[in-house]
Design a protein around this motif. Structure first.
Motif, PDB file in Angstrom:
ATOM      1  N   SER A 301       0.830  -1.211   0.000  1.00  0.00           N
ATOM      2  CA  SER A 301       0.000   0.000   0.000  1.00  0.00           C
ATOM      3  C   SER A 301       0.862   1.257   0.000  1.00  0.00           C
ATOM      4  N   LYS A 302       1.871   1.273   0.855  1.00  0.00           N
ATOM      5  CA  LYS A 302       2.733   2.458   0.956  1.00  0.00           C
ATOM      6  C   LYS A 302       3.584   2.650  -0.301  1.00  0.00           C
ATOM      7  N   CYS A 303       3.849   1.540  -1.017  1.00  0.00           N
ATOM      8  CA  CYS A 303       4.633   1.629  -2.256  1.00  0.00           C
ATOM      9  C   CYS A 303       3.740   1.881  -3.470  1.00  0.00           C
ATOM     10  N   THR A 323      -4.746  -6.526  10.058  1.00  0.00           N
ATOM     11  CA  THR A 323      -4.768  -6.860   8.624  1.00  0.00           C
ATOM     12  C   THR A 323      -5.880  -6.084   7.920  1.00  0.00           C
ATOM     13  N   TRP A 324      -7.081  -6.138   8.499  1.00  0.00           N
ATOM     14  CA  TRP A 324      -8.212  -5.405   7.917  1.00  0.00           C
ATOM     15  C   TRP A 324      -7.925  -3.900   7.892  1.00  0.00           C
ATOM     16  N   THR A 325      -7.397  -3.386   8.998  1.00  0.00           N
ATOM     17  CA  THR A 325      -7.143  -1.946   9.104  1.00  0.00           C
ATOM     18  C   THR A 325      -6.127  -1.483   8.069  1.00  0.00           C
ATOM     19  N   SER A 326      -5.065  -2.261   7.864  1.00  0.00           N
ATOM     20  CA  SER A 326      -4.041  -1.895   6.871  1.00  0.00           C
ATOM     21  C   SER A 326      -4.631  -1.814   5.470  1.00  0.00           C
ATOM     22  N   MET A 327      -5.509  -2.781   5.145  1.00  0.00           N
ATOM     23  CA  MET A 327      -6.108  -2.788   3.808  1.00  0.00           C
ATOM     24  C   MET A 327      -7.098  -1.638   3.654  1.00  0.00           C
ATOM     25  N   ILE A 328      -7.902  -1.374   4.676  1.00  0.00           N
ATOM     26  CA  ILE A 328      -8.864  -0.265   4.625  1.00  0.00           C
ATOM     27  C   ILE A 328      -8.131   1.056   4.461  1.00  0.00           C
ATOM     28  N   ASN A 329      -7.070   1.263   5.247  1.00  0.00           N
ATOM     29  CA  ASN A 329      -6.299   2.502   5.146  1.00  0.00           C
ATOM     30  C   ASN A 329      -5.625   2.638   3.787  1.00  0.00           C
ATOM     31  N   ALA A 332      -8.231   3.645   1.279  1.00  0.00           N
ATOM     32  CA  ALA A 332      -8.677   5.019   1.522  1.00  0.00           C
ATOM     33  C   ALA A 332      -7.663   6.034   1.022  1.00  0.00           C
ATOM     34  N   VAL A 333      -6.390   5.813   1.334  1.00  0.00           N
ATOM     35  CA  VAL A 333      -5.338   6.760   0.943  1.00  0.00           C
ATOM     36  C   VAL A 333      -5.194   6.845  -0.571  1.00  0.00           C
ATOM     37  N   HIS A 334      -5.445   5.735  -1.259  1.00  0.00           N
ATOM     38  CA  HIS A 334      -5.298   5.713  -2.719  1.00  0.00           C
ATOM     39  C   HIS A 334      -6.578   6.106  -3.453  1.00  0.00           C
ATOM     40  N   GLY A 335      -7.571   6.579  -2.706  1.00  0.00           N
ATOM     41  CA  GLY A 335      -8.766   7.108  -3.345  1.00  0.00           C
ATOM     42  C   GLY A 335      -9.854   6.100  -3.634  1.00  0.00           C
ATOM     43  N   TYR A 336      -9.682   4.851  -3.187  1.00  0.00           N
ATOM     44  CA  TYR A 336     -10.715   3.830  -3.407  1.00  0.00           C
ATOM     45  C   TYR A 336     -11.679   3.851  -2.219  1.00  0.00           C
ATOM     46  N   ALA A 337     -12.409   4.947  -2.112  1.00  0.00           N
ATOM     47  CA  ALA A 337     -13.228   5.189  -0.922  1.00  0.00           C
ATOM     48  C   ALA A 337     -14.325   4.146  -0.762  1.00  0.00           C
ATOM     49  N   ARG A 353     -14.122  -5.943  16.181  1.00  0.00           N
ATOM     50  CA  ARG A 353     -14.455  -4.621  16.700  1.00  0.00           C
ATOM     51  C   ARG A 353     -13.382  -3.626  16.238  1.00  0.00           C
ATOM     52  N   PRO A 354     -13.757  -2.585  15.506  1.00  0.00           N
ATOM     53  CA  PRO A 354     -12.751  -1.619  15.006  1.00  0.00           C
ATOM     54  C   PRO A 354     -12.130  -0.827  16.144  1.00  0.00           C
ATOM     55  N   ASP A 355     -10.896  -0.374  15.926  1.00  0.00           N
ATOM     56  CA  ASP A 355     -10.254   0.510  16.892  1.00  0.00           C
ATOM     57  C   ASP A 355     -10.086   1.893  16.270  1.00  0.00           C
ATOM     58  N   GLY A 356      -9.384   2.763  16.968  1.00  0.00           N
ATOM     59  CA  GLY A 356      -9.220   4.133  16.488  1.00  0.00           C
ATOM     60  C   GLY A 356      -8.507   4.229  15.160  1.00  0.00           C
ATOM     61  N   VAL A 357      -7.530   3.359  14.929  1.00  0.00           N
ATOM     62  CA  VAL A 357      -6.763   3.393  13.669  1.00  0.00           C
ATOM     63  C   VAL A 357      -7.669   3.008  12.500  1.00  0.00           C
ATOM     64  N   THR A 358      -8.535   2.026  12.718  1.00  0.00           N
ATOM     65  CA  THR A 358      -9.474   1.627  11.661  1.00  0.00           C
ATOM     66  C   THR A 358     -10.341   2.810  11.253  1.00  0.00           C
ATOM     67  N   PHE A 359     -10.818   3.560  12.249  1.00  0.00           N
ATOM     68  CA  PHE A 359     -11.709   4.676  11.958  1.00  0.00           C
ATOM     69  C   PHE A 359     -10.982   5.824  11.245  1.00  0.00           C
ATOM     70  N   VAL A 360      -9.674   5.950  11.440  1.00  0.00           N
ATOM     71  CA  VAL A 360      -8.924   6.958  10.681  1.00  0.00           C
ATOM     72  C   VAL A 360      -9.042   6.663   9.184  1.00  0.00           C
ATOM     73  N   GLY A 361      -8.871   5.378   8.817  1.00  0.00           N
ATOM     74  CA  GLY A 361      -9.007   4.995   7.419  1.00  0.00           C
ATOM     75  C   GLY A 361     -10.416   5.217   6.891  1.00  0.00           C
ATOM     76  N   VAL A 362     -11.411   4.884   7.706  1.00  0.00           N
ATOM     77  CA  VAL A 362     -12.812   5.042   7.288  1.00  0.00           C
ATOM     78  C   VAL A 362     -13.139   6.519   7.053  1.00  0.00           C
ATOM     79  N   LEU A 363     -12.747   7.373   7.994  1.00  0.00           N
ATOM     80  CA  LEU A 363     -13.018   8.811   7.863  1.00  0.00           C
ATOM     81  C   LEU A 363     -12.215   9.424   6.721  1.00  0.00           C
ATOM     82  N   CYS A 364     -11.009   8.920   6.509  1.00  0.00           N
ATOM     83  CA  CYS A 364     -10.185   9.390   5.383  1.00  0.00           C
ATOM     84  C   CYS A 364     -10.871   9.054   4.058  1.00  0.00           C
ATOM     85  N   ALA A 365     -11.454   7.851   3.983  1.00  0.00           N
ATOM     86  CA  ALA A 365     -12.171   7.447   2.766  1.00  0.00           C
ATOM     87  C   ALA A 365     -13.362   8.362   2.513  1.00  0.00           C
ATOM     88  N   CYS A 366     -14.102   8.660   3.564  1.00  0.00           N
ATOM     89  CA  CYS A 366     -15.254   9.564   3.427  1.00  0.00           C
ATOM     90  C   CYS A 366     -14.817  10.945   2.963  1.00  0.00           C
TER      91      CYS A 366
END
Length: 498
Positions: A301-303, A323-329, A332-337, A353-366
């Motif tokens: 993802s970062k590359c 694993t889920w959080t990394s893929m969601i983020n 989101a960062v690459h524009g696949y909201a 159960r999502p944590d704070g990092v998961t929600f960063v990706g979700v809100l970034c996608a939005c």
């Protein structure tokens, strides 16, 4: 333990030594619970345990973190009168300390007349491993003042405390002590691994490398400590060079090596080494576990290889939250909201159960997709459904989302009601939106708060100047330009990296 157990079971009347031997064997095996089963069987046969029996059973309890069982055995110890036996007391201190009941461990320690090195080590390590490094260091100084000299276990415990507290001076003193008593410590690679790790955490990679280079014998733990130190200190190229040296020296990387090296790859975008590691994992591990799968997803993802990241994600059979959080983020960062949000809903369906990092990706996608109502829904869910306190990152995403859509008033209200102090990034998001939507009043409020936090960023002055200019307020433009001159700020000239 299968053969010893068969022999034991065929004994018609095993003696005390046989019971102790089989209990001890299970207590240090991969199945310590069997030691407890044998112990209960022993009690049912009305065979009286002795001090060593209790010590072995307590060791099994510590290994299993079976605190309640440990307390029950402690009660039997008190009834039998073995509590004053140092061997038993040391094991009791170890189980209480390892299960984070440090007050009880310290009480047992204080009741002993002559604690030995094992006693001190159990308490010091208990404090350090449970995050009370200061107490661990105080115990070490107390130990030293009592004339008790540290052994390799003590040294490792104190080095871990130095790493937690970044106590470089004490760490270097301990290093000198070990060098002065090299015969006692030279062959214990765990000591040297701890020193390398400590120097890395204290941002002294030259000293860490010096320890590494001076070792005549190395194991994979030593290599991992140095590679991890380089990564945590931002020396990513050095980490990758060391990884190549490891292979040339004939060492096989383990999971820790691979995760650290993939982290270095993602930071500097070294896709070539990342793909090489990916191939190695496929050859050696056949399938990805959650740790390696997450590291690969994050690296790809970062590359910028989001399709490769998704393929690894799909090929990882057991995915954890990371694993889920990394893929969601990554999505989101690459524009696949929509893909990111769809994956988030899919994750919720699995029961995770999502944590704070998961929600960063979700809100970034939005934010990327301009999904204002959906973003606000997730932000409310973060606080009310999952009881997660929003961080500056969460607020930054929601401020950016509202600002992009022109809802500047709502963005400003949220900033004013934040439970954490707004950082410059949040105020700049609002300031940038004010330029797009020509909102001078909120721009002035944003810049006023920005200047309270940072007054040396020329870009902030330029942005406000442009807002004034777009609204024809030329006198204010001149005022801003003069103020920049007064604080000796100049606009940074544009440049190209091409």
């Amino acid at each position: 333990m299968d053969l010893p157990m068969k022999i034991f079971n065929h004994s018609s009347n095993p003696n005390q030594f046989a019971w102790n031997t089989i209990i001890r064997g299970f207590s240090i095996s991969q199945n310590p619970q069997n030691a407890l089963h044998i112990f209960i069987k022993m009690l049912r046969k009305t065979i009286e345990p002795e001090s060593f029996t209790y010590a072995f059973v307590l060791k099994a309890c510590a290994k299993m973190n079976a605190f309640q069982m440990g307390k029950s055995v402690h009660a039997l110890v008190l009834k039998s009168g073995y509590a004053s036996h140092l061997f038993v007391a040391n094991t009791l201190i170890h189980i209480y300390a390892s299960c984070a009941y440090l007050g009880s461990a310290r009480k047992l320690f204080d009741e002993l007349c002559e604690p030995n090195a094992v006693t001190w080590n159990a308490l010091i390590l208990g404090y350090v491993q449970n995050g009370f490094a200061d107490e661990g260091l105080r115990m070490f100084h107390f130990m030293w003042s009592e004339g008790m000299r540290p052994d390799d276990v003590t040294v490792i415990g104190v080095i871990l405390a130095c790493a937690q507290k970044k106590e470089l001076e004490l760490g270097r003193w301990l290093h000198a002590y070990v060098d002065d008593n090299i015969a006692e410590f030279e062959m214990n690679l765990s000591v040297w691994t701890a020193f390398i790790d400590m120097y890395g955490k204290c941002e002294q990679m030259d000293l860490a490398r010096q320890v590494f280079n001076n070792l005549r014998r190395k194991d994979i733990g030593v290599w991992n400590a140095l590679i991890g130190g380089y990564v945590s200190n931002g020396c990513y190229r050095e980490a990758l060079d060391l990884f190549q040296d490891l292979e040339l020296d004939g060492f096989d990387p383990d999971e820790t090596t691979l995760v650290s090296t993939l982290s270095a790859c993602r930071h500097i975008g070294d896709l070539k080494v990342g793909k090489k590691i990916h191939k190695y994992i496929e050859e050696q591990y056949c399938t990805f576990n959650s740790i390696l799968g997450t590291a690969l997803v994050d690296m790809y993802s970062k590359c910028g290889c989001i399709s490769e990241a998704r393929k690894v994600f799909d090929d990882t059979p057991k995915r954890d939250l990371m694993t889920w959080t990394s893929m969601i983020n990554g999505l989101a960062v690459h524009g696949y909201a929509q893909d990111a949000l769809g994956l988030f809903e899919e994750m919720l369906d699995t029961g995770l159960r999502p944590d704070g990092v998961t929600f960063v990706g979700v809100l970034c996608a939005c934010s990327h997709a301009g999904l204002v109502d959906q973003g606000l829904h997730y932000f409310e869910s973060l606080m009310n459904t999952y009881k997660i306190s929003p961080t500056a990152e969460h607020y930054g995403c929601i401020i950016d989302l509202l600002s992009r859509s022109g809802r500047l008033g709502e963005a400003y209200e949220i900033i004013c009601s934040m439970k954490v102090r707004p950082n410059p990034i949040i105020w700049r998001a609002l300031l940038s939106a004010c330029r797009v939507h020509s909102n001078v009043e909120l721009a002035e409020a944003a810049i006023e708060n920005l200047f309270k936090l940072e007054s040396d960023q020329s870009a902030d002055y330029i942005l406000l100047s442009n807002i004034y200019a777009s609204n024809g307020r030329w006198e204010d433009v001149d005022t801003i330009r003069r103020k920049m001159g007064e604080v000796a700020l100049r606009k940074t000239p544009g440049l190209s990296f091409v």
